[in-house]
Design an enzyme around this catalytic site. Sequence first.
Site, PDB file in Angstrom:
ATOM      1  N   CYS A  94       0.840  -1.206   0.000  1.00  0.00           N
ATOM      2  CA  CYS A  94       0.000   0.000   0.000  1.00  0.00           C
ATOM      3  C   CYS A  94       0.877   1.259   0.000  1.00  0.00           C
ATOM      4  O   CYS A  94       1.492   1.566  -1.003  1.00  0.00           O
ATOM      5  CB  CYS A  94      -0.971  -0.043   1.175  1.00  0.00           C
ATOM      6  SG  CYS A  94      -2.291   1.177   1.045  1.00  0.00           S
ATOM      7  N   HIS A 217      -3.566  -5.551   0.882  1.00  0.00           N
ATOM      8  CA  HIS A 217      -2.899  -5.817   2.160  1.00  0.00           C
ATOM      9  C   HIS A 217      -2.858  -7.312   2.493  1.00  0.00           C
ATOM     10  O   HIS A 217      -3.815  -7.823   3.102  1.00  0.00           O
ATOM     11  CB  HIS A 217      -3.647  -5.094   3.285  1.00  0.00           C
ATOM     12  CG  HIS A 217      -3.452  -3.617   3.292  1.00  0.00           C
ATOM     13  ND1 HIS A 217      -2.478  -2.989   4.028  1.00  0.00           N
ATOM     14  CD2 HIS A 217      -4.113  -2.629   2.637  1.00  0.00           C
ATOM     15  CE1 HIS A 217      -2.544  -1.681   3.847  1.00  0.00           C
ATOM     16  NE2 HIS A 217      -3.528  -1.428   2.995  1.00  0.00           N
ATOM     17  N   GLU A 219      -1.142  -8.638   4.796  1.00  0.00           N
ATOM     18  CA  GLU A 219      -1.022  -8.787   6.260  1.00  0.00           C
ATOM     19  C   GLU A 219      -2.380  -8.706   6.951  1.00  0.00           C
ATOM     20  O   GLU A 219      -2.477  -8.982   8.144  1.00  0.00           O
ATOM     21  CB  GLU A 219      -0.047  -7.728   6.812  1.00  0.00           C
ATOM     22  CG  GLU A 219      -0.613  -6.346   7.042  1.00  0.00           C
ATOM     23  CD  GLU A 219      -0.780  -5.524   5.756  1.00  0.00           C
ATOM     24  OE1 GLU A 219      -0.608  -6.084   4.662  1.00  0.00           O
ATOM     25  OE2 GLU A 219      -1.100  -4.326   5.856  1.00  0.00           O
TER      26      GLU A 219
END
Lengths: 254, 160
Positions: A94, A217, A219
């Site tokens: 990002c 994302h 994560e």
Amino acid sequence: MVKVLILRTGGTNCDLETEWACKLAGAKPSRIHISRITEGKVKLLDFDVLIIPGGFSYGDDLGAGKVLANELILKAKDEITLFREKKRPIIGICNGFQVLVKAGLLPFKDQYVASLVWNDSGRFEDRWVYLRVEQSISPFFKNLPEIIRFPVAHAEGKFVVKNDRVLKKIENNSQIVLRYVNAAGEIADYPYNPNGSIAGIAGICDEKGLIVGMMPHPERALLKIHEPDWHRNETDDVFSFGYQFFKNVIEYCS
Amino acid sequence: MENLEKSYIIEIGLKENLFDAFGNEILNSIKELGFDNFEKVFVYDVYNVYGDVSLQLVRQITKNILLDHVAHNAKIYKYNNKKDEKMPCVEVWYKKQVTDPVAMTAIKAIKDLGIKNDVKIRCGKKYVFSGNNIKKDMIRQISEKILANTLIHDYIIKGI
């Protein structure tokens, strides 16, 4: 144990999730502020992987990722250059992707031929998207199905290139790692493509495949229970697609 | 607004081939206000650079800090409060006594570049309008209802 440096600065806000992802994948992560590197108190080369996580570095005041990109290039260029010469992975997620592009690390070394600009919707887009894992030169996307889902959360994620030649070169070099698609895996317009990125590009890598940037994302998609419809899909699997991505990065360095 | 005198303005706008999503959103808001005669809004980031600066230094700041070479065009000119604009527009600036956080980031970026001059910056937005029969009072209403928070912002209407 693989050592991961997760770079922090004012406005970084995905460093904790990224740290947890790295631990889950079997690495030893450290969250380090940029000033520790620029002051020489922490050596980048003591680490095996550099991750620039998501957030809004310096408020994205002068364009998303621009100030941190300048800081890296002006104050830590030699270390970054050595890091990439030693073929150690650099991952930008990002805001980290925006930093890598604006630092001239993606898509080609020291060439400013791409950028990330405001979403066509004019809004912050925060939701899950379908992504197609492309056949790329990056080793970090193996053992993933063709269609995966990660969340996006950005306002400036529209990938643009200087001209058609740049896009052709990225495509011909197999540097596109992820594209926004619909559930059937076809490139589609908004809302499947959340920002209007050219050719549905959600993530790219450099010419060696070891510097990777993506707007989604991983994560935030580590466990099955992170998925928005996990309770409707009965499965014995514990891990989701983001975990596999981090595992691939860590295994590459092991 | 005396600080804006005898200083430079850097105007950063999107390249013509890129869709101005922000301008489009503002146009939608203007139409919601009932002004259907507005056809397009062009949005620019404007930086007023003053203090210990030369044109060469302003160019360096523009090139290395403010400009995205793929997405933006830049224009540099001496500030003139009465500058004739070809199209109706409004500039929105923080009031002098209000903290300007974007300017603080810009000063940090200038220091990162190794520039030791005492450079001062104020950051604002410029909105350029195209359409039929645009009146100054319409822009005043748009400025006060959409573009500026008059508690913290000053706005200057030009070109009309």
